[in-house]
Design an enzyme around this catalytic site. Structure first.
Site, PDB file in Angstrom:
ATOM      1  N   GLY A  90       4.476  15.351   4.463  1.00 17.07           N
ATOM      2  CA  GLY A  90       3.765  15.343   5.738  1.00 17.07           C
ATOM      3  C   GLY A  90       2.290  15.058   5.590  1.00 17.07           C
ATOM      4  O   GLY A  90       1.571  15.010   6.597  1.00 17.07           O
ATOM      5  N   HIS A 129       0.765   0.539  -6.407  1.00 14.10           N
ATOM      6  CA  HIS A 129      -0.682   0.406  -6.526  1.00 14.10           C
ATOM      7  C   HIS A 129      -1.061  -1.077  -6.498  1.00 14.10           C
ATOM      8  O   HIS A 129      -1.672  -1.607  -7.425  1.00 14.10           O
ATOM      9  CB  HIS A 129      -1.179   1.090  -7.801  1.00 14.10           C
ATOM     10  CG  HIS A 129      -1.120   2.584  -7.750  1.00 14.10           C
ATOM     11  ND1 HIS A 129      -2.144   3.352  -7.255  1.00 14.10           N
ATOM     12  CD2 HIS A 129      -0.123   3.444  -8.092  1.00 14.10           C
ATOM     13  CE1 HIS A 129      -1.803   4.628  -7.321  1.00 14.10           C
ATOM     14  NE2 HIS A 129      -0.570   4.704  -7.812  1.00 14.10           N
ATOM     15  N   ASP A 165       5.747  13.596  -7.012  1.00 10.29           N
ATOM     16  CA  ASP A 165       4.430  13.190  -7.517  1.00 10.29           C
ATOM     17  C   ASP A 165       3.630  14.429  -7.914  1.00 10.29           C
ATOM     18  O   ASP A 165       2.422  14.513  -7.719  1.00 10.29           O
ATOM     19  CB  ASP A 165       3.669  12.374  -6.461  1.00 10.29           C
ATOM     20  CG  ASP A 165       2.574  11.495  -7.051  1.00 10.29           C
ATOM     21  OD1 ASP A 165       2.573  11.288  -8.283  1.00 10.29           O
ATOM     22  OD2 ASP A 165       1.704  11.042  -6.288  1.00 10.29           O
ATOM     23  N   LEU A 185      -6.546  11.581  -2.317  1.00 13.22           N
ATOM     24  CA  LEU A 185      -5.351  12.316  -2.712  1.00 13.22           C
ATOM     25  C   LEU A 185      -5.017  12.017  -4.167  1.00 13.22           C
ATOM     26  O   LEU A 185      -5.085  10.860  -4.614  1.00 13.22           O
ATOM     27  CB  LEU A 185      -4.163  11.931  -1.831  1.00 13.22           C
ATOM     28  CG  LEU A 185      -4.189  12.430  -0.383  1.00 13.22           C
ATOM     29  CD1 LEU A 185      -3.045  11.817   0.414  1.00 13.22           C
ATOM     30  CD2 LEU A 185      -4.118  13.948  -0.324  1.00 13.22           C
ATOM     31  N   HIS A 191      -6.086   6.904  -9.854  1.00 14.80           N
ATOM     32  CA  HIS A 191      -6.063   6.406 -11.217  1.00 14.80           C
ATOM     33  C   HIS A 191      -7.481   6.050 -11.664  1.00 14.80           C
ATOM     34  O   HIS A 191      -8.324   5.655 -10.859  1.00 14.80           O
ATOM     35  CB  HIS A 191      -5.146   5.195 -11.333  1.00 14.80           C
ATOM     36  CG  HIS A 191      -3.692   5.526 -11.191  1.00 14.80           C
ATOM     37  ND1 HIS A 191      -2.759   5.255 -12.157  1.00 14.80           N
ATOM     38  CD2 HIS A 191      -3.007   6.131 -10.186  1.00 14.80           C
ATOM     39  CE1 HIS A 191      -1.567   5.667 -11.763  1.00 14.80           C
ATOM     40  NE2 HIS A 191      -1.703   6.202 -10.557  1.00 14.80           N
ATOM     41  N   GLY A 197      -1.930  12.889  -6.391  1.00 11.12           N
ATOM     42  CA  GLY A 197      -0.625  13.510  -6.511  1.00 11.12           C
ATOM     43  C   GLY A 197      -0.346  14.407  -5.323  1.00 11.12           C
ATOM     44  O   GLY A 197      -1.066  14.389  -4.311  1.00 11.12           O
ATOM     45  N   HIS A 211       1.097  12.693   2.691  1.00  9.13           N
ATOM     46  CA  HIS A 211       1.016  11.326   2.195  1.00  9.13           C
ATOM     47  C   HIS A 211       1.551  10.305   3.192  1.00  9.13           C
ATOM     48  O   HIS A 211       1.076   9.162   3.225  1.00  9.13           O
ATOM     49  CB  HIS A 211       1.798  11.206   0.884  1.00  9.13           C
ATOM     50  CG  HIS A 211       1.071  11.732  -0.298  1.00  9.13           C
ATOM     51  ND1 HIS A 211       0.918  13.081  -0.535  1.00  9.13           N
ATOM     52  CD2 HIS A 211       0.441  11.099  -1.324  1.00  9.13           C
ATOM     53  CE1 HIS A 211       0.225  13.250  -1.653  1.00  9.13           C
ATOM     54  NE2 HIS A 211      -0.074  12.078  -2.142  1.00  9.13           N
ATOM     55  N   ASN A 247       1.962   4.520   0.157  1.00 10.92           N
ATOM     56  CA  ASN A 247       0.729   4.958  -0.491  1.00 10.92           C
ATOM     57  C   ASN A 247       0.280   3.982  -1.563  1.00 10.92           C
ATOM     58  O   ASN A 247       1.089   3.497  -2.353  1.00 10.92           O
ATOM     59  CB  ASN A 247       0.911   6.350  -1.101  1.00 10.92           C
ATOM     60  CG  ASN A 247       1.123   7.408  -0.032  1.00 10.92           C
ATOM     61  OD1 ASN A 247       2.208   7.934   0.135  1.00 10.92           O
ATOM     62  ND2 ASN A 247       0.084   7.697   0.715  1.00 10.92           N
ATOM     63  N   ALA A 248      -1.033   3.709  -1.595  1.00  7.74           N
ATOM     64  CA  ALA A 248      -1.648   2.829  -2.594  1.00  7.74           C
ATOM     65  C   ALA A 248      -1.025   1.434  -2.576  1.00  7.74           C
ATOM     66  O   ALA A 248      -0.748   0.836  -3.618  1.00  7.74           O
ATOM     67  CB  ALA A 248      -1.559   3.438  -3.992  1.00  7.74           C
TER      68      ALA A 248
END
Length: 379
Positions: A252, A198, A276, A309, A144, A311, A254, A222-223
């Site tokens: 596999g 996030h 995503d 990464l 982002h 998406g 993320h 993630n995030a």
């Protein structure tokens, strides 16, 4: 004018919950008229022999940033949204939430209006809107655009609550760092699906936001703060709180399969699949741009120039195959994670994520082979 009738038989049928054998599905004028054992179904109209192929509800994807060469952030317009929806329909997703990644207030308003208009015009496949940001934690921004991340103000809350009342589904990903429990309660009260993401929020804070009305966690692992022995963080809260569901990017890349296996054991019914996906979905394109930054596609990854990464390069059939082949998940459960589970969470209505008599018939045909499932057609 005679309405088209079709009877499908000769293969297993997944209704959203169970894998049915020896059953037939009858469709007339786009609606299911029967789903029952073949012997009890009076086949009529065109008879389609599935020849062992699997019939299932179309996939439901609550996190779609783009497809068909278009990013939701590029406009959006109803035509943009139609392009994205068509690209994902070809990949098996018959209902999506177009997702706007952190952007300006003007772009957020434009996305709300575009989705509202697209639904009014009957654009197929648009279930609502997902606003992923801008009220996130800068420390966990991922791909982002940092300068666009900001606290939620009164004007933002008013806009979002109004959108939640107007749209069939409004999913909003927020971080406690830039929102308050009172704002979450107001969003939930207006009908929004509030998701934590996030964020570096700790375990207790996540539970407090769940009590305020958050019901989801965006792309688990993630995030976000990870699971620690003394501070379980967002991951721990997602796995311990029955009131929180969580999206999972099962590519596999993320998330390691071992981490997915642990999460699935902890929350058998609380996880669902998301792609995503970005603009390259459904195309052969090797790059695209997001907020002026180039993102490249290589070896199953989408990355910014610094390697972050951005998406995923994923479709839900591939995600299902990974869960079944690498994690040993039963096919029924993997299919439910891409159909009925997200549909129920988002309250998308009858016939979305399931096949049932009287409901619209959104279905896909899948072939089972040595390498898992392959999408044959979106019906």
């Amino acid at each position: 004018m005679r309405m088209t009738e079709t009877t499908y038989r000769g293969g297993p049928i997944f209704d959203g919950q169970r894998l049915l054998h020896g059953h037939a599905l009858c469709v007339k004028a786009g609606r299911v008229t029967a789903l029952a054992p073949e012997a009890s179904v009076a086949a009529s109209g065109e008879i389609v022999d599935l020849d062992g192929d699997l019939l299932a509800p179309g996939y439901v994807d609550l996190q779609v940033n783009g497809g068909g060469g278009v990013m939701v952030n590029d406009g959006p317009t109803p035509a943009d949204l139609a392009t994205v929806a068509q690209a994902h329909r070809r990949l098996g997703s018959t209902t999506i939430l177009p997702t706007l990644i952190t952007d300006t207030p003007a772009r957020s308003r434009a996305a709300i209006e575009a989705v509202t208009q697209a639904i009014a015009e009957g654009v197929a496949g648009i279930g609502g809107l997902h606003l992923e940001g801008p009220h996130l934690a800068l420390s966990r921004k991922g791909a982002h655009d940092g300068p666009l991340i900001r606290p939620m103000r009164d004007a933002d809350l008013t806009m979002l609550c109004d959108a939640a009342r107007r749209l069939p589904v409004l999913k909003v990903t927020i971080a406690p760092e830039n929102t308050t429990p009172a704002q979450v309660a107001a969003l939930a009260g207006a009908g929004a699906l509030v998701s934590l993401g996030h964020t570096d929020a700790d375990y207790d804070t996540c539970f407090a936001y769940a009590r305020a009305g958050a019901r989801c966690v965006t792309h688990l692992f993630n995030a976000m703060r990870g699971l620690d022995k003394r501070e379980p963080g967002v991951v721990g809260a997602a796995l311990a709180c029955e009131g929180l569901s969580a999206g999972l990017i099962a590519d596999g890349v993320h998330v390691h399969p071992a981490a997915m296996r642990i999460a699935l054991a902890a929350r058998p019914e609380g996880l669902f699949l998301v792609t995503d996906a970005m603009a390259v979905a459904g195309t052969e394109a090797r790059s695209f741009r997001l907020n002026g930054r180039e993102i490249t596609r290589a070896e199953g990854r989408l990355v910014l120039p610094d390697g972050t990464l951005a998406g995923a390069d994923l479709d839900l059939t591939r995600a299902i195959n990974l869960l079944v082949s690498e994690l040993g998940l039963p096919l029924e459960r993997a299919l439910a994670m891409a159909t009925s589970i997200p549909a129920r969470l988002a309250k998308l209505g009858q016939g979305v994520g399931s096949l049932a008599t009287g409901a619209p018939a959104h279905a896909i045909r899948l072939r089972q082979g040595d390498r898992g499932l392959a999408l044959i057609a979106t019906l």
